[in-house]
Enzyme design. Structure first.
Site: not given
Ligand code: AMP
Length: 120
Positions: A35, A92, A103, A105, A107
């Site tokens: 992340d 989430n 998309h 994911h 965590h």
């Molecule tokens: P969510 O709020 O569950 O959609 O989490 C999205 C996550 O993506 C957040 O923890 C961001 O820090 C992470 N994120 C966004 N852009 C990038 C990126 N380019 N590379 C790695 N993580 C990212």
């Protein structure tokens, strides 16, 4: 519900190689990377390679190979990452959960005590 996938989201761009990432693990069906804004010493995102918006979308429409590939990737990440002390998986979905990237994911969080599951 009907799921609509936006292929301009940032993880779609990562999968197409348009944006760099710190890959931890990759397989036919999944990619795991660090992340960019870690909330814990271990903060790895695991994503399926298919165009799924959220966990419910994936579980309703992905085929068996995609589901197995994604879950096996989580297993591989847990072998690679320093999570012997424990970890938490969060996914989430939509507005109430403050999903930022549309998309699917997971965590994978760990490396320290993580506290209660939710703020009340
Ligand atoms: P969510 O709020 O569950 O959609 O989490 C999205 C996550 O993506 C957040 O923890 C961001 O820090 C992470 N994120 C966004 N852009 C990038 C990126 N380019 N590379 C790695 N993580 C990212």
């Amino acid at each position: 519900m009907t799921f609509v996938y936006d292929d301009q989201n940032i993880f779609a761009k990562i999968l197409r190689g348009e944006i760099p990432n710190q890959t931890v693990f990759e397989s036919e069906h999944a990619l795991a990377f660090k992340d960019i804004n870690p909330a814990a010493p271990v903060h790895i995102l695991v994503i399926p390679k298919g165009p799924y918006v959220s966990m419910d979308h994936f579980c309703q429409e992905a085929d068996a190979a995609e589901i197995e590939g994604f879950m096996r990737a989580v297993g591989e990440v847990c072998k690679i990452a320093d999570v012997e002390g424990g970890f938490r998986v969060i996914s989430n979905a939509r507005e109430d959960a403050l999903q930022e990237v549309p998309h699917l994911h997971f965590h994978i969080l760990g490396g320290r005590g993580l506290g209660p599951i939710l703020a009340r």
